[in-house]
Motif scaffolding. Sequence first.
Motif, PDB file in Angstrom:
ATOM      1  N   VAL A  47       0.878  -1.175   0.000  1.00 17.28           N
ATOM      2  CA  VAL A  47       0.000   0.000   0.000  1.00 17.28           C
ATOM      3  C   VAL A  47       0.913   1.222   0.000  1.00 17.28           C
ATOM      4  O   VAL A  47       1.876   1.264   0.762  1.00 17.28           O
ATOM      5  N   PRO A  48       0.667   2.195  -0.888  1.00 15.94           N
ATOM      6  CA  PRO A  48       1.549   3.364  -0.937  1.00 15.94           C
ATOM      7  C   PRO A  48       1.674   4.028   0.433  1.00 15.94           C
ATOM      8  O   PRO A  48       0.694   4.113   1.171  1.00 15.94           O
ATOM      9  N   LYS A  49       2.878   4.488   0.754  1.00 16.71           N
ATOM     10  CA  LYS A  49       3.189   5.033   2.085  1.00 16.71           C
ATOM     11  C   LYS A  49       2.182   6.069   2.560  1.00 16.71           C
ATOM     12  O   LYS A  49       1.733   6.034   3.697  1.00 16.71           O
ATOM     13  N   ASN A  50       1.790   6.992   1.665  1.00 14.35           N
ATOM     14  CA  ASN A  50       0.918   8.084   2.098  1.00 14.35           C
ATOM     15  C   ASN A  50      -0.527   7.631   2.295  1.00 14.35           C
ATOM     16  O   ASN A  50      -1.349   8.360   2.830  1.00 14.35           O
ATOM     17  N   LYS A  51      -0.834   6.412   1.848  1.00 18.25           N
ATOM     18  CA  LYS A  51      -2.214   5.939   2.016  1.00 18.25           C
ATOM     19  C   LYS A  51      -2.366   4.989   3.192  1.00 18.25           C
ATOM     20  O   LYS A  51      -3.479   4.655   3.590  1.00 18.25           O
ATOM     21  N   ILE A  52      -1.226   4.529   3.735  1.00 17.08           N
ATOM     22  CA  ILE A  52      -1.286   3.495   4.782  1.00 17.08           C
ATOM     23  C   ILE A  52      -2.130   3.947   5.972  1.00 17.08           C
ATOM     24  O   ILE A  52      -3.063   3.246   6.386  1.00 17.08           O
ATOM     25  N   GLN A  53      -1.862   5.163   6.494  1.00 19.18           N
ATOM     26  CA  GLN A  53      -2.596   5.616   7.677  1.00 19.18           C
ATOM     27  C   GLN A  53      -4.099   5.685   7.406  1.00 19.18           C
ATOM     28  O   GLN A  53      -4.903   5.267   8.225  1.00 19.18           O
ATOM     29  N   GLY A  54      -4.448   6.212   6.235  1.00 21.90           N
ATOM     30  CA  GLY A  54      -5.860   6.324   5.857  1.00 21.90           C
ATOM     31  C   GLY A  54      -6.543   4.969   5.825  1.00 21.90           C
ATOM     32  O   GLY A  54      -7.653   4.796   6.345  1.00 21.90           O
ATOM     33  N   ARG A  55      -5.862   3.994   5.235  1.00 22.58           N
ATOM     34  CA  ARG A  55      -6.433   2.650   5.149  1.00 22.58           C
ATOM     35  C   ARG A  55      -6.606   2.049   6.542  1.00 22.58           C
ATOM     36  O   ARG A  55      -7.612   1.395   6.827  1.00 22.58           O
ATOM     37  N   ILE A  56      -5.610   2.271   7.403  1.00 20.99           N
ATOM     38  CA  ILE A  56      -5.693   1.707   8.752  1.00 20.99           C
ATOM     39  C   ILE A  56      -6.887   2.304   9.493  1.00 20.99           C
ATOM     40  O   ILE A  56      -7.676   1.577  10.103  1.00 20.99           O
ATOM     41  N   VAL A  57      -7.038   3.626   9.388  1.00 24.57           N
ATOM     42  CA  VAL A  57      -8.163   4.283  10.053  1.00 24.57           C
ATOM     43  C   VAL A  57      -9.478   3.692   9.556  1.00 24.57           C
ATOM     44  O   VAL A  57     -10.386   3.379  10.326  1.00 24.57           O
ATOM     45  N   GLU A  58      -9.559   3.483   8.238  1.00 29.08           N
ATOM     46  CA  GLU A  58     -10.790   2.941   7.682  1.00 29.08           C
ATOM     47  C   GLU A  58     -11.055   1.522   8.178  1.00 29.08           C
ATOM     48  O   GLU A  58     -12.181   1.171   8.544  1.00 29.08           O
ATOM     49  N   MET A  59     -10.003   0.704   8.206  1.00 30.92           N
ATOM     50  CA  MET A  59     -10.161  -0.684   8.649  1.00 30.92           C
ATOM     51  C   MET A  59     -10.588  -0.744  10.114  1.00 30.92           C
ATOM     52  O   MET A  59     -11.418  -1.560  10.507  1.00 30.92           O
ATOM     53  N   VAL A  60      -9.998   0.139  10.923  1.00 33.79           N
ATOM     54  CA  VAL A  60     -10.361   0.184  12.349  1.00 33.79           C
ATOM     55  C   VAL A  60     -11.841   0.500  12.482  1.00 33.79           C
ATOM     56  O   VAL A  60     -12.567  -0.094  13.270  1.00 33.79           O
ATOM     57  N   LYS A  61     -12.312   1.403  11.610  1.00 31.41           N
ATOM     58  CA  LYS A  61     -13.722   1.789  11.658  1.00 31.41           C
ATOM     59  C   LYS A  61     -14.601   0.636  11.164  1.00 31.41           C
ATOM     60  O   LYS A  61     -15.545   0.234  11.845  1.00 31.41           O
ATOM     61  N   VAL A  62     -14.276   0.132   9.988  1.00 27.52           N
ATOM     62  CA  VAL A  62     -15.104  -0.905   9.372  1.00 27.52           C
ATOM     63  C   VAL A  62     -15.189  -2.151  10.256  1.00 27.52           C
ATOM     64  O   VAL A  62     -16.240  -2.750  10.412  1.00 27.52           O
ATOM     65  N   CYS A  63     -14.066  -2.540  10.849  1.00 28.26           N
ATOM     66  CA  CYS A  63     -14.044  -3.770  11.636  1.00 28.26           C
ATOM     67  C   CYS A  63     -14.309  -3.528  13.111  1.00 28.26           C
ATOM     68  O   CYS A  63     -14.202  -4.451  13.919  1.00 28.26           O
ATOM     69  N   GLY A  64     -14.629  -2.293  13.483  1.00 27.23           N
ATOM     70  CA  GLY A  64     -14.993  -2.010  14.869  1.00 27.23           C
ATOM     71  C   GLY A  64     -13.876  -2.251  15.870  1.00 27.23           C
ATOM     72  O   GLY A  64     -14.083  -2.847  16.920  1.00 27.23           O
ATOM     73  N   LEU A  65     -12.682  -1.784  15.535  1.00 24.01           N
ATOM     74  CA  LEU A  65     -11.536  -2.061  16.408  1.00 24.01           C
ATOM     75  C   LEU A  65     -11.140  -0.866  17.262  1.00 24.01           C
ATOM     76  O   LEU A  65     -10.114  -0.903  17.934  1.00 24.01           O
ATOM     77  N   ASN A  66     -11.946   0.179  17.210  1.00 20.31           N
ATOM     78  CA  ASN A  66     -11.507   1.440  17.801  1.00 20.31           C
ATOM     79  C   ASN A  66     -11.106   1.334  19.279  1.00 20.31           C
ATOM     80  O   ASN A  66     -10.098   1.876  19.697  1.00 20.31           O
ATOM     81  N   VAL A  67     -11.907   0.604  20.048  1.00 23.90           N
ATOM     82  CA  VAL A  67     -11.640   0.514  21.489  1.00 23.90           C
ATOM     83  C   VAL A  67     -10.342  -0.233  21.765  1.00 23.90           C
ATOM     84  O   VAL A  67      -9.648   0.039  22.741  1.00 23.90           O
ATOM     85  N   GLU A  68     -10.021  -1.184  20.914  1.00 22.69           N
ATOM     86  CA  GLU A  68      -8.930  -2.108  21.222  1.00 22.69           C
ATOM     87  C   GLU A  68      -7.655  -1.810  20.431  1.00 22.69           C
ATOM     88  O   GLU A  68      -6.695  -2.553  20.521  1.00 22.69           O
ATOM     89  N   LYS A  69      -7.665  -0.717  19.677  1.00 25.28           N
ATOM     90  CA  LYS A  69      -6.593  -0.580  18.689  1.00 25.28           C
ATOM     91  C   LYS A  69      -5.203  -0.383  19.282  1.00 25.28           C
ATOM     92  O   LYS A  69      -4.209  -0.648  18.626  1.00 25.28           O
ATOM     93  N   HIS A  70      -5.106   0.055  20.537  1.00 21.46           N
ATOM     94  CA  HIS A  70      -3.777   0.256  21.128  1.00 21.46           C
ATOM     95  C   HIS A  70      -3.302  -0.937  21.936  1.00 21.46           C
ATOM     96  O   HIS A  70      -2.277  -0.893  22.579  1.00 21.46           O
ATOM     97  N   LYS A  71      -4.088  -2.018  21.905  1.00 19.73           N
ATOM     98  CA  LYS A  71      -3.716  -3.184  22.710  1.00 19.73           C
ATOM     99  C   LYS A  71      -2.809  -4.116  21.943  1.00 19.73           C
ATOM    100  O   LYS A  71      -2.746  -4.097  20.712  1.00 19.73           O
ATOM    101  N   LYS A  72      -2.159  -4.971  22.704  1.00 22.63           N
ATOM    102  CA  LYS A  72      -1.397  -6.063  22.105  1.00 22.63           C
ATOM    103  C   LYS A  72      -2.380  -7.096  21.581  1.00 22.63           C
ATOM    104  O   LYS A  72      -3.397  -7.367  22.229  1.00 22.63           O
ATOM    105  N   ILE A  73      -2.086  -7.708  20.457  1.00 17.35           N
ATOM    106  CA  ILE A  73      -3.025  -8.673  19.890  1.00 17.35           C
ATOM    107  C   ILE A  73      -3.278  -9.828  20.851  1.00 17.35           C
ATOM    108  O   ILE A  73      -4.402 -10.308  20.986  1.00 17.35           O
ATOM    109  N   ALA A  74      -2.233 -10.249  21.581  1.00 11.32           N
ATOM    110  CA  ALA A  74      -2.393 -11.369  22.519  1.00 11.32           C
ATOM    111  C   ALA A  74      -3.430 -11.077  23.592  1.00 11.32           C
ATOM    112  O   ALA A  74      -4.027 -11.994  24.153  1.00 11.32           O
TER     113      ALA A  74
END
Lengths: 310, 241
Positions: free
Chosen positions: A105-132
Amino acid sequence: MSVSVNNLTKKYQNQRAVDNISFEVKTGEVLGFLGPNGAGKTTTMKIITGFMAPSDGDVKINNISVLEAPESIKPLIGYLPESNPLYQDMLVLEYLEFIAELQNVPKNKIQGRIVEMVKVCGLNVEKHKKIAELSKGYKQRVGLAQALIHDPEILILDEPTTGLDPNQIVEIRNLIREIGREKTVILSTHILPEVEATCDRILIINDGKIVADGTSESLRKQAQGQEMLRVGITEAEDKDKVITTLQALDTVGLVDPVAENNNTFFVNSKDDLSSRKPIFEMCVKNNWVLSELTPIETKLEDIFRDLTTN
Amino acid sequence: MNSIWTIAKREFKTFFDSLAAYILLVVFLGLSGFFTWLFGSDIFFIGQATLMPFFSVAYWTLFFFIPALTMKMLAEEKRSGTLELLLTKPITDWQVVVGKFLAVIMLIGVALLLTVPYYISVSFLGPIDHGSVWSGYLGMLLMSMAFTSIGLFASSITNNQIVAFLLALFIGVFFLIIFDVLASSFTGTIAYFFNYLSLSTHYESVSRGVLDSKDIIYFFSITLTSLLLADTVLSKRNIIE
């Protein structure tokens, strides 16, 4: 983008995990891959994604062979593997960034895509956690997010809704439906209502072979053949008389009293005929009360069981 | 190239997240510092401004530490299934292997860089042979490359980290000791052959300051062969029978 699987075979030692299967999926189609455990679903998916080579046959995506040009196929595919493997020691955002970089994914689009994925997949509350530290459902969402991060043309999901709660399942199904309008989606599952809710087409596979292919309606029609009714008749003087009268109707093939209930019967109509009207008229004529008249639909479960048990 | 860097970056970061890097650095600096300055044939004992004691300790420390760093790199990815995740992305098996190799070399590089103060302090104590120090560092780096690639190969053929670790040590012992022993117990061509295979012979000649292309080629061919073997083992799933 169309995915076409041609005469695919995969052998493990002497066992054929996938046995000469062919099918095609078109753009805008959601294909549900059904089958009992060990039927060959996961193997087929691994081959389509280019992770594993088939023993024989080929997979073509837009007429390009996965075997010959994996480097041009892989960027088109978003894949959620069966057990949802993740790097447990990474943070959610860090992990998504890592995958986005791998997906070029082009460097300048990475952050935008991540924000969108966090929104679409409902990860907002957990996004700063360790996956484990995430619960199984959230891990599954991270798995989906990584599959979708580069906005792939083809989405391959191996049991995408395992571990999700009912609300999340509905969300994810809607998401898959939405994606499926423009993209090609192949998903495997054990959950039969899920297939009906999300898939345009169902492919049932057993022992490495395709045993059914079609929409849920067409599969039903194919399996059903005859109309089946559950009939309740009360205030009749004699159960046996009801049975003989029912049996005497022109359209009725077979009458089967329900054992635990004196007044209820299963009625099978003859091919292509409906007995609803004659039964009603019969009751009127004999002054019986028709307390129940329910058509019994063949469930997908039954079709599945029929096709996959020998 | 980009993908290799992405992999290397992640692995490098994982070292620091999992404490592995700190343990390596502390033990590496501690052990080598201890034997360089305080104990055994330390530089005050020999009475020369030389880093020789440091290099001989560092040599053995790395011999044990590198397999510990590489053991999980492929074995764990295979066990947990993340390898499937990686290899279905637009990246080749080779890029994954090289990325992981680079991460280890980067960590070793940091460890060696942190020993530069030893070099500076020793150089204040007396006339030091700068050439031999640099060739010592070069030897260290070449040896690390060889061990890292051997470790990655060991990690590629199993799902079990401990097996990978022991296997890497086992192969390492052959190159470090056994070939050397065999070379001295034979004569003629066979001796020459084992002598050529022995890593310690080449390491000594590099660290003595003799920059022979023969030694450089030796280290690079071990590295390349092991990395290619690791790549082949990973690609085995793709072979059409």
